[in-house]
Design an enzyme around this catalytic site. Structure first.
Site, short mmCIF file in Angstrom:
data_model
loop_
_atom_site.label_atom_id
_atom_site.label_comp_id
_atom_site.label_asym_id
_atom_site.label_seq_id
_atom_site.Cartn_x
_atom_site.Cartn_y
_atom_site.Cartn_z
N HIS A 76 6.07 -34.67 -29.71
CA HIS A 76 6.02 -34.60 -28.24
C HIS A 76 7.16 -33.68 -27.81
O HIS A 76 8.32 -34.08 -27.91
CB HIS A 76 6.23 -35.98 -27.62
CG HIS A 76 5.25 -37.02 -28.07
ND1 HIS A 76 4.15 -37.38 -27.33
CD2 HIS A 76 5.21 -37.80 -29.19
CE1 HIS A 76 3.47 -38.33 -27.97
NE2 HIS A 76 4.10 -38.60 -29.11
N ARG A 78 7.32 -32.25 -24.74
CA ARG A 78 7.62 -32.54 -23.33
C ARG A 78 7.43 -31.41 -22.33
O ARG A 78 7.84 -31.56 -21.18
CB ARG A 78 9.06 -33.05 -23.20
CG ARG A 78 9.45 -34.19 -24.13
CD ARG A 78 8.58 -35.39 -23.93
NE ARG A 78 9.12 -36.60 -24.56
CZ ARG A 78 8.41 -37.66 -24.84
NH1 ARG A 78 7.12 -37.70 -24.55
NH2 ARG A 78 8.95 -38.72 -25.38
N ASN A 108 0.54 -35.82 -23.81
CA ASN A 108 1.06 -36.64 -22.69
C ASN A 108 2.26 -35.97 -22.03
O ASN A 108 3.36 -36.51 -21.96
CB ASN A 108 1.42 -38.06 -23.17
CG ASN A 108 2.40 -38.08 -24.32
OD1 ASN A 108 2.48 -37.14 -25.10
ND2 ASN A 108 3.15 -39.16 -24.44
N HIS A 193 -3.85 -43.39 -30.75
CA HIS A 193 -2.75 -44.33 -30.63
C HIS A 193 -3.41 -45.70 -30.51
O HIS A 193 -4.07 -46.00 -29.51
CB HIS A 193 -1.92 -44.03 -29.38
CG HIS A 193 -0.79 -45.00 -29.17
ND1 HIS A 193 0.53 -44.61 -29.19
CD2 HIS A 193 -0.78 -46.34 -28.96
CE1 HIS A 193 1.30 -45.68 -29.00
NE2 HIS A 193 0.52 -46.74 -28.84
N HIS A 247 0.52 -43.18 -36.54
CA HIS A 247 1.70 -44.06 -36.67
C HIS A 247 1.35 -45.54 -36.90
O HIS A 247 1.73 -46.41 -36.10
CB HIS A 247 2.68 -43.90 -35.51
CG HIS A 247 2.11 -43.84 -34.12
ND1 HIS A 247 1.06 -44.61 -33.70
CD2 HIS A 247 2.49 -43.11 -33.04
CE1 HIS A 247 0.82 -44.35 -32.43
NE2 HIS A 247 1.66 -43.44 -32.02
N ASN A 294 6.73 -46.92 -29.80
CA ASN A 294 5.43 -47.60 -29.79
C ASN A 294 4.48 -46.91 -30.78
O ASN A 294 4.34 -45.69 -30.68
CB ASN A 294 4.79 -47.52 -28.40
CG ASN A 294 5.67 -48.12 -27.33
OD1 ASN A 294 6.43 -49.05 -27.59
ND2 ASN A 294 5.56 -47.59 -26.13
N ASP A 321 6.21 -38.24 -35.11
CA ASP A 321 6.12 -38.78 -33.75
C ASP A 321 7.43 -38.51 -33.00
O ASP A 321 7.97 -39.39 -32.33
CB ASP A 321 5.78 -40.28 -33.75
CG ASP A 321 5.42 -40.77 -32.35
OD1 ASP A 321 5.24 -39.93 -31.45
OD2 ASP A 321 5.34 -42.00 -32.17
N HIS A 325 13.75 -38.82 -25.54
CA HIS A 325 14.08 -39.15 -24.14
C HIS A 325 15.57 -38.89 -23.97
O HIS A 325 16.31 -38.86 -24.95
CB HIS A 325 13.77 -40.63 -23.85
CG HIS A 325 12.32 -40.97 -24.02
ND1 HIS A 325 11.36 -40.67 -23.09
CD2 HIS A 325 11.67 -41.58 -25.05
CE1 HIS A 325 10.17 -41.08 -23.51
NE2 HIS A 325 10.33 -41.64 -24.70
#
Ligand code: DOR
Length: 455
Positions: A76, A78, A108, A193, A247, A294, A321, A325
């Site tokens: 990810h 972002r 996402n 997922h 995952h 997650n 994964d 953040h």
């Protein structure tokens, strides 16, 4: 941006093991792999041809391991929308530093990547800024289900990704009828997922205000994952559409996949986080939320079965994964702190440490991080080092035992649950399309990532 290079005197890792060999890359493609190629006619020809273009580079790899560049099938980065956490430039540089020469990025973002226009936007952003090769997933939704079969063939599209349970962002397909519509439209393997959203809702209801992050694997419990994975196995069998479960976090799911024995219809990805972190310890201390992702990292009993699945071939791939953040976001109290761990740069050192510790072999790394993603996603050219493969190489010094802090950490996240880990073996040089692209802790030249091709 394609180069020619002779990597000399190293130990080349293939699916069959490790051999003292040289690797010759000409114009970005592997030309020859064999014992001492210095006098090979191909090397001489490459010298002459490369002379005009600035010479054939020669890299002394004595004492080093020479891996094909890794493909990370789950990151990810972002961009667009959350570039305070990461962007395509910083994420792809972290990848390159970790020997990852190709990444497949998740949908996402903000906006979600759920249409040809948002997909095209990511390719535009990556061109000239991505330091390693790139592909992007399309997010499956209730609204685009019938169009995905056409869109999944867009060049550079990694395939379709579906969130069955809520995680970071708004993509969500909780119900079987929509899942079935997605599976019945298109041909490529669909990635999931796998956490059951109905159960997640119940589990988060009425949580006390002072709940500790160590409760994360009990709130998002094994049952959340098992319910979704059981539904997926049923759906794959009913529709005949190949699926890939991302995952996987529990021993129960590994056993269920094995028992159903659906062969290549169902493939499984593991992450380093579930293989190397362990509950409850990883959630203790000041920075417990740094290990929060997650589906959650679980206890030793699950970790052991996942390690077996990595070693015995049950798992097809390892994906980091990588889900960064900011430090401020991670500092929020649980459960308001977001889930996700920055990991694209630490996958290879962690797996090399597993080899040192005796539960994985070097050739398993090639199977899980090179050949596995190639097979699962139908990637062109990104295989083990053999004539015709793309000239992507990760050169590793197995004698270096360092902590993450000893190396430039390129993710904007600035935190990792592996901070204190002493890892055995670090990438020292990464070659991309036949050119040294990362060395001595820094990018060499301009970012030179290209779109990944699928066959
Ligand atoms: O922990 C996670 N973080 N799991 C996901 O599925 C999404 C990811 C993110 O994007 O932050």
């Amino acid at each position: 941006m394609k180069g020619s290079i002779l990597i000399h005197g190293g130990r080349v890792v293939s699916l069959d093991g490790v051999a003292h060999e040289d690797v010759l890359i000409v114009d970005g493609l592997v030309s020859e792999v064999g014992k001492d190629l210095s006098d090979s006619p191909r090397v001489k020809a490459a010298h002459t041809a490369a002379h005009e273009a600035g010479g054939l580079e020669r890299l002394d790899a004595a004492g080093k391991l020479v891996f094909p560049g890794l493909t990370d099938p789950q990151v990810h980065f972002r961009e667009p929308g959350m570039t305070h956490k990461e962007d395509l430039a910083s994420g792809s540089l972290a990848a390159l530093a970790g020997g990852v020469t190709g990444f497949m990025e998740m949908p996402n973002t903000k906006p979600n990547t759920d249409s040809p226009a948002t997909l095209a936007d990511k390719f535009e952003r990556a061109a000239g800024r991505a330091a390693s090769d790139y592909a992007f997933f399309l997010g499956g939704t209730h609204d685009n289900a019938e169009q995905l079969g056409e869109w999944e063939h867009t060049p550079g599209c990694a395939g379709i990704k579906v969130f069955m349970g809520s995680s970071t962002g708004s993509l969500l397909v909780p119900d079987n009828p929509t899942l079935e519509r997605i599976l019945r439209t298109g041909k490529r393997r669909v990635t999931f997922h796998s956490e059951d959203d109905d159960r997640l809702k119940v589990r988060y209801e009425g949580l006390p205000a002072d709940v500790h992050v160590r409760e994360h694997p009990h709130i998002r419990d094994v049952e959340c994952a098992m319910r979704a994975t059981t539904r997926l196995l049923d759906l794959a069998e009913a529709t005949g559409r190949p699926i890939h479960i991302l995952h996987v976090s529990s021993a129960d799911e590994i056993r269920a996949v094995k028992e159903r024995d659906l062969g290549d219809l169902v493939t499984v990805e593991l992450t380093p986080n579930h293989l190397f972190l362990e509950a409850p310890g990883c959630y203790e201390g000041e920075h417990g939320s740094w290990a929060q992702m997650n589906p959650p990292v679980r206890d030793r009993a699950h970790q052991e079965v996942l390690r077996e699945a990595a070693a015995d071939g049950t798992a097809a791939c390892i994906g980091s994964d990588h889900a960064p953040h900011s430090l401020e976001e991670k500092a929020k109290p649980f459960p308001y702190c977001p889930s996700g761990i920055a990991g694209v740069q630490t996958t290879l050192p962690l797996l090399l440490t597993a080899v040192r510790d005796g539960w994985l072999r070097y050739e398993d790394i090639v199977r899980l991080c090179v050949a596995g993603p190639q097979r699962v996603y139908g990637v062109n050219g990104r295989g083990p080092l053999a004539p015709g493969a793309l000239g992507h190489v990760a050169i590793v010094d197995p004698s270096v035992e360092d902590t993450v802090a000893d190396h430039p950490f390129h993710s904007q996240a600035g935190h990792t649950p592996y901070a204190g880990f002493k890892l055995a073996g670090w990438p020292v040089v990464t070659v991309l399309h036949g050119r040294i692209a990362y060395q001595d802790g820094a990018l060499v030249g301009a970012p030179a990532g290209q779109p990944i091709h699928f066959g």
